[in-house]
Write an enzyme that holds these catalytic residues in place. Structure first.
Site, PDB file in Angstrom:
ATOM      1  N   TYR A   1      -4.974  -9.261 -10.840  1.00  0.00           N
ATOM      2  CA  TYR A   1      -5.028  -7.999 -10.708  1.00  0.00           C
ATOM      3  C   TYR A   1      -3.699  -7.101 -10.966  1.00  0.00           C
ATOM      4  O   TYR A   1      -2.588  -7.706 -10.679  1.00  0.00           O
ATOM      5  CB  TYR A   1      -5.576  -7.389  -9.403  1.00  0.00           C
ATOM      6  CG  TYR A   1      -4.723  -7.854  -8.132  1.00  0.00           C
ATOM      7  CD1 TYR A   1      -3.818  -6.806  -7.577  1.00  0.00           C
ATOM      8  CD2 TYR A   1      -4.629  -9.029  -7.621  1.00  0.00           C
ATOM      9  CE1 TYR A   1      -2.974  -6.990  -6.552  1.00  0.00           C
ATOM     10  CE2 TYR A   1      -3.865  -9.436  -6.273  1.00  0.00           C
ATOM     11  CZ  TYR A   1      -3.090  -8.314  -5.935  1.00  0.00           C
ATOM     12  OH  TYR A   1      -2.208  -8.272  -5.127  1.00  0.00           O
ATOM     13  N   CYS A   2      -3.675  -6.014 -11.005  1.00  0.00           N
ATOM     14  CA  CYS A   2      -2.674  -4.805 -11.278  1.00  0.00           C
ATOM     15  C   CYS A   2      -3.151  -3.530 -10.860  1.00  0.00           C
ATOM     16  O   CYS A   2      -4.168  -3.406 -10.561  1.00  0.00           O
ATOM     17  CB  CYS A   2      -1.940  -5.068 -12.759  1.00  0.00           C
ATOM     18  SG  CYS A   2      -3.117  -4.677 -14.186  1.00  0.00           S
ATOM     19  N   THR A   3      -2.008  -2.717 -11.087  1.00  0.00           N
ATOM     20  CA  THR A   3      -2.674  -1.060 -10.560  1.00  0.00           C
ATOM     21  C   THR A   3      -3.741  -0.550 -11.293  1.00  0.00           C
ATOM     22  O   THR A   3      -4.509  -0.082 -10.668  1.00  0.00           O
ATOM     23  CB  THR A   3      -1.150  -0.136 -10.870  1.00  0.00           C
ATOM     24  OG1 THR A   3      -0.168  -0.922 -10.203  1.00  0.00           O
ATOM     25  CG2 THR A   3      -1.269   1.233 -10.185  1.00  0.00           C
TER      26      THR A   3
END
Length: 319
Positions: free
Chosen positions: A180-182
């Site tokens: 996951y990331c922003t």
């Protein structure tokens, strides 16, 4: 009834072909300025990645124009309400890559990427025992907030992530990989790279942390801390059910969610610290940075040599 705030912050990206990024960037900057938007937009041959702020009317006009451009058909805008602008200026810059991986053989997410999981499916997958959760962001982003049980790669920039994975591959072997990331843009490439490296079960959080926090079903559950964002807000909440502070003050280790940049411009490291400790330690991450002749805190507050010496003496006495 909840009142609507007068401004919005738009977060978006799209991998799509832009033939002439330099020309597009110049035209797009003029367009954004005509709408009086402020923000930071990156443009490359592989697409667009942006965050911008403006009034409800200004952002509506921007989204309408983007949706009417065939190159951006299907683009998704993540929208936050705000009391004012999240940026001071408007920048649109051409770049070789939207996210800097600098692979010899680049990843095209249209050709290879991990499986997309919607927030509810990602939530369920995180609870499974044979799953490993990799945070695809930088260390300072992780330190402010992350999913429970997520692994923190010891990296300061995204391009270091592939090497870190290769050096720690035993963590991933035989596991289902979640990443996951922003907002999702980094995971599109990173998950594709993992698939190309031979990992078979790779999934990514569709729409990133920002979408997860807004999802009415999961409501940000299993997230601790806040989400680091690259604008003047610095941090935004994710978990709507409980707020657990995971950030620690650089100087005392006490719970803290307030980021500042080290006052030595040659360092500029992001550090978590309270207002009290910012003043006490002259906003510097180390003694070397405190005594820098370019210390921005000293200059900004017009501290005399005697005041600086007294501050240093006090720090030394408390060791």
């Amino acid at each position: 009834m909840a009142t609507t705030k007068p401004y919005r912050v738009l977060l978006y990206y799209m991998y799509t072909t832009i033939e002439n990024p330099e020309e597009f960037a110049a035209e797009h900057l003029a367009f954004c300025n005509s709408l009086e938007l402020k923000g930071r937009i990156l443009v490359a041959k592989e697409g667009i990645n942006g965050t911008c702020s403006g009034t409800v009317e200004q952002t509506e006009k921007y989204m309408e124009a983007m949706n009417n451009d065939p190159r951006f058909d299907g683009i998704v805008f993540k929208i936050d309400e705000a009391d004012g602008h999240a940026f001071k200026k408007m920048h649109v810059r051409p770049r070789p890559e939207l996210v800097t991986l600098r692979l010899e053989d680049d990843i095209n997410p249209h050709e290879i990427t991990g499986k997309y999981l919607e927030p509810k499916d990602f939530y369920e997958a995180m609870k499974q025992e044979d799953t490993v959760i990799i945070d695809a962001r930088n260390d300072y982003e992780f330190d402010l907030g992350h999913f429970k049980g997520a692994i923190k790669p010891d990296i300061e920039s995204f391009r270091e992530l592939p090497d870190w994975i290769r050096e720690n591959k035993e963590i991933l072997e035989g596991k289902k990989i979640l990443t996951y990331c922003t907002g999702g843009i980094r995971c599109e490439k990173f998950s594709g790279w993992l698939v190309r490296e031979g990992y078979e079960d790779v999934s990514q959080l569709h729409g990133g942390i920002v979408t997860y926090g807004k999802d009415p079903e999961v409501q940000g559950e299993l997230w601790d801390g806040q989400c680091y964002v690259f604008d003047e807000r610095i941090a935004v909440p994710v978990n709507q059910k409980e707020h657990v502070i995971v950030g620690k003050d650089h100087f005392t280790g006490e719970p803290c969610e307030r980021y500042v940049n080290c006052s030595n411009p040659e360092c500029n490291k992001k550090i978590l610290c309270s207002e009290e400790n910012e003043a006490k330690y002259l906003r510097a991450c180390s003694h070397e940075c405190r005594v820098s002749p370019r210390n921005r805190y000293v200059i900004q507050h017009e501290l005399t040599e005697e005041q600086v010496a007294a501050a240093l003496e006090k720090i030394e006495a408390e060791k």
